[in-house]
Write an enzyme that holds these catalytic residues in place. Structure first.
Site, PDB file in Angstrom:
ATOM      1  N   GLY A  12       0.777  -1.233   0.000  1.00 17.50           N
ATOM      2  CA  GLY A  12       0.000   0.000   0.000  1.00 17.50           C
ATOM      3  C   GLY A  12       0.805   1.278   0.000  1.00 17.50           C
ATOM      4  CG  ASN A  14       1.279   3.719  -5.775  1.00 18.65           C
ATOM      5  OD1 ASN A  14       1.734   4.824  -6.062  1.00 18.65           O
ATOM      6  ND2 ASN A  14       1.698   2.610  -6.360  1.00 18.65           N
ATOM      7  NE  ARG A  66     -12.027 -13.449  -9.995  1.00 16.24           N
ATOM      8  CZ  ARG A  66     -10.699 -13.374 -10.070  1.00 16.24           C
ATOM      9  NH1 ARG A  66      -9.966 -14.469 -10.012  1.00 16.24           N
ATOM     10  NH2 ARG A  66     -10.103 -12.215 -10.181  1.00 16.24           N
ATOM     11  CG  ASN A 108      -3.927  -0.015 -12.912  1.00 12.11           C
ATOM     12  OD1 ASN A 108      -3.832  -0.402 -11.757  1.00 12.11           O
ATOM     13  ND2 ASN A 108      -3.129  -0.457 -13.878  1.00 12.11           N
ATOM     14  CG  HIS A 110       1.410  -0.704 -15.815  1.00 13.66           C
ATOM     15  ND1 HIS A 110       1.179  -2.005 -15.395  1.00 13.66           N
ATOM     16  CD2 HIS A 110       2.415  -0.766 -16.725  1.00 13.66           C
ATOM     17  CE1 HIS A 110       2.003  -2.815 -16.048  1.00 13.66           C
ATOM     18  NE2 HIS A 110       2.759  -2.085 -16.855  1.00 13.66           N
ATOM     19  CD  GLU A 181       4.574   2.682  -9.093  1.00 13.89           C
ATOM     20  OE1 GLU A 181       3.644   2.280  -8.363  1.00 13.89           O
ATOM     21  OE2 GLU A 181       5.560   1.966  -9.392  1.00 13.89           O
TER      22      GLU A 181
END
Length: 207
Positions: A12, A14, A66, A108, A110, A181
């Site tokens: 965690g 980010n 799932r 997101n 990346h 990031e």
């Protein structure tokens, strides 16, 4: 007020960058409504708890299949009523139903300059191992909107990071986090909170 939900699988860092940026005003007009992890031992859950943020673990391993997980995951997401969903190192495929329910409202981070070293199989250290194996001189990070592909959604922000001759995957990973990031993700959320981002013809536009 932008209500955000952060999904994370591991330490965690980010998430912490987002928490810190909300606290010090670099992310304005934003509230972290909750944190979801698929990993019960994720340190991200501890970070959330320490900062008074509601946090929950939902693991695919704890469901019969799932489809059952996907239903429970979307139900839990909806409970937080997020304006924006932030994937901050979340190693679970986002169900198509969720992407359709939150179009251009999922981002997101990346750890590469998309379209390099992205897509199926490129996550965590694997990204940096591939970059070093290829011998690139510049790498970085990308914030993008999430669509039904893998790392194929509209690119919002990118930041480059130089590769050093003595880099290892771990040292490169750390520098990409620190120099790209942890800067990009708060900036992206702040831009969205300010109403300065829209997706036009499949491309993210900053006003």
């Amino acid at each position: 007020m932008l209500n955000i939900l952060v999904c994370v699988s591991g330490g965690g860092t980010n998430l912490q960058a987002v928490i810190d940026a909300v606290k010090d005003g670099r992310i304005r007009n934003t509230r972290i409504a909750g944190v979801i992890s698929n990993n019960r031992s994720a340190y991200a859950l501890k970070r959330a708890e320490e900062n008074g943020i509601d946090a929950v673990c939902l693991s695919p391993k704890e469901f019969s299949d799932r489809e059952a997980f996907n239903r429970a995951f979307l139900e839990k997401v909806n409970e937080y009523a997020p304006d924006l969903i932030v994937l901050a190192g979340f190693l679970v495929n986002i169900p198509p139903e969720m992407i359709r329910a939150y179009p251009n409202r999922i981002i997101n981070i990346h750890p590469s300059l998309i379209p390099s070293f992205c897509g199926t199989g490129y996550y965590g250290l694997k990204v940096h191992e591939a970059a070093l194996a290829r011998g690139v001189k510049v790498t970085g990070a990308t914030v993008h909107f999430v669509d039904e592909g893998t790392d194929t959604g509209p690119i919002l922000l990118q930041k480059s990071v130089d590769v050093q001759p003595d880099d290892t995957p771990k040292s490169l990973q750390q520098r990409v986090m620190e120099e790209a990031e942890w800067i990009l993700l708060p900036k992206a959320i702040d831009l969205i909170a300010a109403g300065r981002v829209e997706v036009v013809d499949g491309k993210a536009v900053i006003r």
